[in-house]
Design a protein around this motif. Sequence first.
Motif, mmCIF file in Angstrom:
data_model
loop_
_atom_site.group_PDB
_atom_site.id
_atom_site.type_symbol
_atom_site.label_atom_id
_atom_site.label_comp_id
_atom_site.label_asym_id
_atom_site.label_seq_id
_atom_site.Cartn_x
_atom_site.Cartn_y
_atom_site.Cartn_z
ATOM 1 N N TYR A 4 0.441 1.408 2.683
ATOM 2 C CA TYR A 4 -0.090 0.656 2.523
ATOM 3 C C TYR A 4 0.683 -0.374 3.477
ATOM 4 N N LEU A 5 0.006 -1.532 3.794
ATOM 5 C CA LEU A 5 0.874 -2.407 4.771
ATOM 6 C C LEU A 5 1.477 -3.046 5.148
ATOM 7 N N ALA A 6 2.440 -3.550 4.869
ATOM 8 C CA ALA A 6 2.636 -4.610 3.683
ATOM 9 C C ALA A 6 2.206 -6.290 4.509
ATOM 10 N N PRO A 7 2.958 -7.215 3.277
ATOM 11 C CA PRO A 7 1.767 -8.854 4.050
ATOM 12 C C PRO A 7 2.978 -9.223 4.980
ATOM 13 N N MET A 8 3.610 -9.449 6.096
ATOM 14 C CA MET A 8 4.141 -10.503 7.094
ATOM 15 C C MET A 8 3.559 -11.393 7.757
ATOM 16 N N THR A 32 -2.309 -9.203 2.108
ATOM 17 C CA THR A 32 -2.639 -9.800 3.605
ATOM 18 C C THR A 32 -1.296 -11.070 3.679
ATOM 19 N N PRO A 33 -0.902 -11.454 4.207
ATOM 20 C CA PRO A 33 -0.118 -12.416 4.563
ATOM 21 C C PRO A 33 -0.014 -13.397 3.474
ATOM 22 N N PHE A 34 1.199 -13.715 2.423
ATOM 23 C CA PHE A 34 1.028 -14.780 1.281
ATOM 24 C C PHE A 34 -0.193 -15.745 1.530
ATOM 25 N N LEU A 35 -0.657 -15.747 0.845
ATOM 26 C CA LEU A 35 -1.572 -17.322 0.218
ATOM 27 C C LEU A 35 -1.058 -19.048 -0.861
ATOM 28 N N PRO A 63 -5.945 -10.132 -1.099
ATOM 29 C CA PRO A 63 -4.505 -10.983 -1.232
ATOM 30 C C PRO A 63 -3.519 -11.227 -1.927
ATOM 31 N N GLN A 64 -2.468 -11.455 -1.118
ATOM 32 C CA GLN A 64 -1.649 -11.585 -1.946
ATOM 33 C C GLN A 64 -1.078 -13.464 -1.943
ATOM 34 N N LEU A 65 -1.025 -13.679 -3.467
ATOM 35 C CA LEU A 65 -0.739 -15.149 -3.776
ATOM 36 C C LEU A 65 0.777 -15.883 -4.239
ATOM 37 N N LEU A 66 1.463 -16.644 -3.414
ATOM 38 C CA LEU A 66 2.241 -17.127 -3.794
ATOM 39 C C LEU A 66 2.473 -18.569 -4.470
ATOM 40 N N THR A 67 3.381 -18.586 -6.039
ATOM 41 C CA THR A 67 3.267 -19.232 -5.882
ATOM 42 C C THR A 67 3.997 -19.893 -8.369
ATOM 43 N N GLU A 87 -9.062 -7.346 -6.566
ATOM 44 C CA GLU A 87 -7.358 -7.288 -7.500
ATOM 45 C C GLU A 87 -6.681 -8.539 -6.545
ATOM 46 N N VAL A 88 -5.371 -8.430 -7.045
ATOM 47 C CA VAL A 88 -4.827 -9.485 -6.459
ATOM 48 C C VAL A 88 -3.144 -9.513 -6.637
ATOM 49 N N ASN A 89 -2.672 -9.635 -5.817
ATOM 50 C CA ASN A 89 -1.376 -9.339 -5.693
ATOM 51 C C ASN A 89 -0.484 -10.574 -5.808
ATOM 52 N N LEU A 90 -0.136 -10.555 -7.118
ATOM 53 C CA LEU A 90 1.415 -11.630 -6.450
ATOM 54 C C LEU A 90 3.192 -11.269 -5.805
#
Length: 320
Positions: A4-8, A32-35, A63-67, A87-90
């Motif tokens: 996997y490619l890490a979100p940076m 993805t880098p965090f949204l 997609p990665q979410l930051l909240t 899929e959504v990543n936290l």
Amino acid sequence: MKFYLAPMEGVTGYIYRNAYHAHFRPMDKYFTPFLAPKHNGGFSHREINDILPEHNEGMDTVPQLLTGNSEDFLRAARELKEYGYKEVNLNLGCPSGTVAAKGKGAGFLRDPEGLELFLEQVCEGMERLGLELSVKTRLGIEEPEEFDRLLSIYNRFPLKELIIHPRVLKDFYKYTPRMEAFRNAFANSAAPVCYNGDIVDRESYERLTAAYPALDAVMIGRGLLADPFLIETLSGQAGTERRRTQIVRLSALHQQILEGYCQTMSGDKNVLFKMKELWAHLIHFDPEWEPYIKKIRKAQRLGEYKIITGQMFRERKAAL
């Protein structure tokens, strides 16, 4: 093994992802880098560009979410579903001081009770939406023993995957990963585990896989940015390619990224900043590049940068 490619943030956006995917061994997933969902609206123009289906064709993008707000998370997840994501990543791993101070990223780990309630609400909502949830996490805030409590929380919920970066928040990216804590987590996680952290070459990869032969997924970020051939090396696809051919492929990667930024960013200075950010990682690929890297760092105009990098690639190919 799945890679996997890490979100940076600021680096692995869709322009980089597409260029890498076109010229190197494709990753099994691209995160993805965090949204950052907002209370009063949808995604920003930049974030929408990063998740548009046409900007992620042929790639399994997550997609990665930051909240730290479950309503914001679910509202964003609903929008992501409309774009076709399943899929959504936290993000529970970002150690940035400004992020953590707001109780987001790794800062959320400071409040296990709040995190448990958040996951309860989010998992209920994700089930209604027909979406899967994965989590990228650190071990805690101060000490790795904190992860025992956190893992007991994660194990309550039907996570698609638990991506573990075995450092605590205060470690940032320093020191060595805390592998004893990872060992316990790997043995006791109810969800499939993906390892993330300091996989930079064949030696570090083989050390990990020898210790965890049942591990079937690793997430790699900085190691891949420094050496785009890394996954080919780890998967046994490299070894016969001449160095000159590698430089040609790397030149093609660089050119596609440069053209992508030129087409989508306003102002040469913005493009120059992004390309210098890329070279902060790529500098490690070839020791012979050091004289050129110094010139790249000093470049003040995009035209000057293009001349320097063009000369660099030409001279390296001619010397091999």
